[in-house]
Design a protein around this motif. Structure first.
Motif, short mmCIF file in Angstrom:
data_model
loop_
_atom_site.label_atom_id
_atom_site.label_comp_id
_atom_site.label_asym_id
_atom_site.label_seq_id
_atom_site.Cartn_x
_atom_site.Cartn_y
_atom_site.Cartn_z
N SER A 1 -22.19 -5.51 47.45
CA SER A 1 -21.81 -5.49 46.04
C SER A 1 -20.47 -5.13 45.86
O SER A 1 -20.17 -3.80 46.23
CB SER A 1 -23.04 -4.88 45.13
OG SER A 1 -22.60 -4.61 43.76
N LYS B 1 -20.72 -4.54 38.94
CA LYS B 1 -21.76 -5.45 37.99
C LYS B 1 -21.42 -5.06 36.57
O LYS B 1 -20.98 -4.11 36.13
CB LYS B 1 -23.12 -5.20 38.53
CG LYS B 1 -23.85 -3.74 38.55
CD LYS B 1 -25.24 -3.67 38.78
CE LYS B 1 -25.53 -2.33 39.61
NZ LYS B 1 -26.90 -2.39 39.96
N THR C 1 -24.92 -14.19 39.76
CA THR C 1 -24.23 -13.59 40.74
C THR C 1 -22.99 -14.43 41.08
O THR C 1 -22.73 -15.51 40.76
CB THR C 1 -24.97 -13.89 42.04
OG1 THR C 1 -25.70 -14.81 42.00
CG2 THR C 1 -26.27 -12.74 41.98
N GLU D 1 -23.51 -9.59 38.65
CA GLU D 1 -23.19 -8.88 39.83
C GLU D 1 -22.24 -9.62 40.71
O GLU D 1 -22.42 -10.78 40.82
CB GLU D 1 -24.65 -8.33 40.63
CG GLU D 1 -24.12 -7.01 41.48
CD GLU D 1 -25.06 -6.17 41.78
OE1 GLU D 1 -26.30 -6.29 41.37
OE2 GLU D 1 -24.81 -5.59 42.83
N PHE E 1 -20.32 -10.01 44.49
CA PHE E 1 -20.57 -9.76 46.01
C PHE E 1 -19.38 -10.22 46.80
O PHE E 1 -18.98 -11.32 46.29
CB PHE E 1 -21.81 -10.41 46.25
CG PHE E 1 -23.19 -9.89 45.55
CD1 PHE E 1 -23.91 -8.68 46.18
CD2 PHE E 1 -23.75 -10.52 44.57
CE1 PHE E 1 -24.94 -8.14 45.72
CE2 PHE E 1 -24.88 -9.62 43.84
CZ PHE E 1 -25.41 -8.53 44.44
N PRO F 1 -29.20 -7.65 49.40
CA PRO F 1 -28.87 -8.52 48.28
C PRO F 1 -29.45 -10.07 48.34
O PRO F 1 -29.84 -10.45 47.47
CB PRO F 1 -27.55 -8.57 48.22
CG PRO F 1 -26.96 -7.19 48.72
CD PRO F 1 -27.84 -7.06 49.95
#
Ligand code: SAM
Length: 713
Positions: free
Chosen positions: A127, A130, A141, A598, A600, A621
């Motif tokens: 991550s 977020k 995402t 979020e 990544f 995740p």
């Protein structure tokens, strides 16, 4: 082909070995698809992984010295050993798959790891930030990474779960718009099209595994590859219904060749069980139904007099029949028997009740025909689905309109509603139920689809400070593309694996706001730095992988800040976004959205020498995404041997199965129970104890092996 067979026979006669070789090659070619798309499958494709630590066994390229503008050595080397000398980490390399062995020792700093698509990969996610404004809504995402590998990872989390895949791949325009094997593909490259096809096919093959049978794939494209892409889609998705939409996205036009181009295309590939929802706008014509004072929309009734082709009396003899009307009451009585071609119609006819006759007469005063047969007409009159219009002196005929078969189907399905029937004439008053009324057309012409105004300029509002992104879509065009497929599905999952600036995620949030939806969007994009900026960075001595280089990449510089700005309603500098959203749903952009997202980065692990804790952190995740990307995530191995979050649980110590199952029961709403064990029997026994509706998923104790992928083999 017989000419070729002939020539091969001649070659065989002269030189048997050469002839046989030629024949073998010819057979191989002839066995390929006879019709459709034949192209070189340019294997293997490879991708550089900047920032990925160099380890023994890796494939690498040697980078040119910092500050150099050289392309550098494009060959692949294998790392046999790494060691330290005078504080510098060095790697002993041998040339990969080379006929002539070659070896060298190079500073690790000067190497970049390369993954070939046929290699096994062990993907993970970390991550990188977020934004949370959406309470318990699922999280969108954004994954920064090579999409082929991200797709492979998604086959674990989302196999058969995606409702819409929307992609806007590089168009292969010949400008520096995409790279294959780390090189821009220019228009002088003779393999340009086959490289693009190989690149797309590889990704579509994986992507199709993610789609629900009720899902749809939307791919946008322009004139450079539209013809080849059409064939590729037909071959890759043989059970899908494919329709091609033309979108006017640049109404000003660009001179190309002889004409001025104003459009691009979108292929809509509907899965075998896909359901399409009507829209308020067909995206081409001006709205045809009239909104009245009562706020209801009514369909346009169709003229009963046949127009267009085959509209003459002689074209359908049986559709030339008299219609009896009561002109005083404005009422249609019914139709009489058809008049054979040999007989002339009598325009002054009236029947025993004093009803007048109407014959089908065309504008040019020739005899025409009605649009439906006698029986259908009489059935329509009974239902009140035919209405009498005005008398036309010139034609000596009356206007007549009726509800088409589609309208009648809409009445049956509840889309249209009969409000009342006129007491005298019996004619129905029909209105649309709710707003959604019309089928979207295959040509779209809306100012809202202008990629300049509602793509480039719009992103500028969100990012401020002159940040620009080269080829964004109009936000509203993407919204219009997604709407008909996800309108009735408030928890749809949308995937965009060429997401660029993140327009599809932005559009998903708008759609959610319009109907209180909980749809989620998964975006994947690499962190490519604009071609025009790479030179300057190189001459400053920077390389991909350096933080000073990566900060200018699309994902970090555009996508993440744009999504953050869209949700918070503030620019990266903290100023409220200036401007209002337009069209379907108008409100200040500064309001933002009640949504969560979020970010990544895709990582590549090796199973050797990775601790359980670290390996677990990287796959955590993925476990959370598989359970719906909702609520708390279990980010580290639980000390108690088990943990239960909002939508899933994790059991690492099978002796703790009893409290684990009890906690899952108590929590409610758990979708997945992960059980970590290498022992199949013990897995089964825990799985059997789980409450109904909870899916048991087994994980191997060496976490990374659960996520070993290689689709490209
Ligand atoms: C045409 S743009 C998409 C634009 C997007 N629809 C928008 O509105 O912003 C294509 C994007 O795909 C990304 N891309 C190209 N090849 C990729 C790959 N192999 N993996 C991940 N992303 C890739 C490029 O960086 C580029 O941002």
């Amino acid at each position: 082909m017989s000419r070729l067979t002939d020539l091969i026979a001649q070659a065989k006669a002269k030189d048997a070995t050469l002839g046989n070789e030629l024949e073998r090659e010819f057979r191989a070619l002839a066995n390929r698809r006879a019709f459709g798309l034949n192209f070189e499958r340019h294997a293997p494709e490879s991708v550089e992984l900047p920032g990925r630590p160099v380890r023994r066994g890796d494939k690498v390229r040697v980078l040119p010295p910092r500050g150099s503008m050289d392309k550098g050595d494009q060959r692949l080397w294998k790392v046999n050993r790494t060691h330290k000398q005078d504080g510098t980490r060095l790697a002993d390399l041998t040339l990969h798959e080379a006929a002539e062995p070659e070896a060298q020792t190079v500073a690790v700093e000067d190497l970049i790891v390369v993954a070939e698509m046929r290699d096994y990969i062990y993907p993970g996610l970390i991550s990188t930030g977020k934004v949370e404004r959406g309470g318990d809504k699922p999280c969108h995402t954004v994954i920064n990474g090579e999409n082929f590998h991200a797709l492979e990872a998604l086959t674990y989390t989302h196999r058969g779960k995606i409702d819409v895949i929307y992609i806007d791949p590089p168009y292969n325009s010949g400008a520096s718009d995409w790279k294959y094997n780390n090189k821009y593909v220019g228009d002088e490259d003779v393999y340009r099209h086959s490289k693009w096809l190989a690149f797309m096919e590889r990704r579509l093959q994986v992507a199709r595994q993610l789609l629900k049978p009720s899902g749809a794939l939307i791919v946008t494209i322009d004139e450079h590859e539209v013809r080849r892409l059409g064939l590729l889609l037909e071959q890759t998705l043989p059970d899908h219904t494919i329709q091609q939409v033309t979108i006017v996205n640049n109404p000003k036009g660009v001179t190309q060749g002889y004409l001025s181009r104003v459009e691009e295309y979108a292929f809509f590939c509907f899965g075998p069980e896909c359901q399409i929802y009507s829209a308020d706008d067909d995206l081409l014509t001006v709205k045809e139904e009239k909104e009245t004072a009562d706020g209801l929309a009514r369909p346009r009734w169709k003229g009963l007099l046949r127009s267009g082709d085959e509209a003459q009396r002689k074209d359908r003899e049986q559709m030339f029949y008299p219609i009896w009307i009561d002109p005083k009451l404005g009422k249609i009585i019914g139709a009489g028997k058809y008049l054979p071609l040999s007989e002339e119609p009598d325009f002054s006819l009236s029947n025993e009740h004093g009803h007048a006759v109407v014959w089908p007469v065309r504008k040019d005063l020739s005899l025409g025909r009605w649009g439906v047969g006698v029986d259908t007409f009489n059935a329509l009159v009974k239902e009140g689905y035919v209405a009498l219009g005005k008398y036309d002196k010139k034609r000596k005929s009356w206007g007549l309109t009726y509800l088409t078969e589609q309208h009648r189907k809409d009445i049956d399905s509840g889309t249209l509603r009969v409000l009342t029937r006129d007491e005298t004439t019996g004619v129905a008053d029909v209105a649309f139920e709710g707003a959604a009324t019309r089928k979207i057309r295959t040509v779209w012409h809306r100012t809202s689809h202008d990629a300049g105004a509602y793509g480039t300029d719009l992103i500028g509002l969100f990012l401020g400070n002159g940040r620009t992104f080269p080829f964004p879509k109009s936000l509203y065009a993407v919204e219009d593309a997604l709407r008909p497929i996800v309108r009735g599905n408030k928890s749809a999952i949308i995937l965009d694996f060429f997401s660029g600036s993140g327009t599809s995620l932005h559009a998903t949030m708008r759609l959610n706001r319009q109907d209180d939806g909980r749809r989620q969007c998964i975006c994947v994009t690499n962190n490519e730095v604009k071609a025009s900026e790479q030179q300057a960075l190189k001459s400053d001595g920077l390389r991909p992988g350096d933080p000073e280089w990566e900060q200018w990449g699309i994902c970090d510089y555009i996508t993440k800040p744009r999504i953050k700005a869209a949700i918070t309603g503030q620019t990266p500098e903290g100023d409220p976004i200036k401007g209002d959203y337009k069209f379907t749903d108008e409100f200040p952009m500064a309001d933002g959205f009640a949504e969560n997202a979020e970010f990544f980065t895709l990582t590549y692990e090796t199973p050797v020498s990775v601790s359980h804790n670290r390996a677990f952190a990287r796959v955590a995740p993925l476990l959370w995404m598989k359970a719906g990307s909702e609520g708390r995530r279990i980010d580290s191995l639980p000390d108690a041997g088990w943990d239960v979050a909002d939508t899933y649980g994790l059991l690492t110590d099978l002796d703790a199965a009893a409290p684990y199952i009890a906690a899952i029961e108590a929590k409610g709403g758990i979708r997945i129970a992960y059980i970590v064990t290498d022992d199949d029997r013990r897995f089964q026994s825990v799985a059997q104890g789980l409450p109904d509706g909870v899916e048991a998923v087994r994980l191997y104790e060496s976490y990374l092996t659960n996520f070993r992928f290689s689709m490209g083999r």
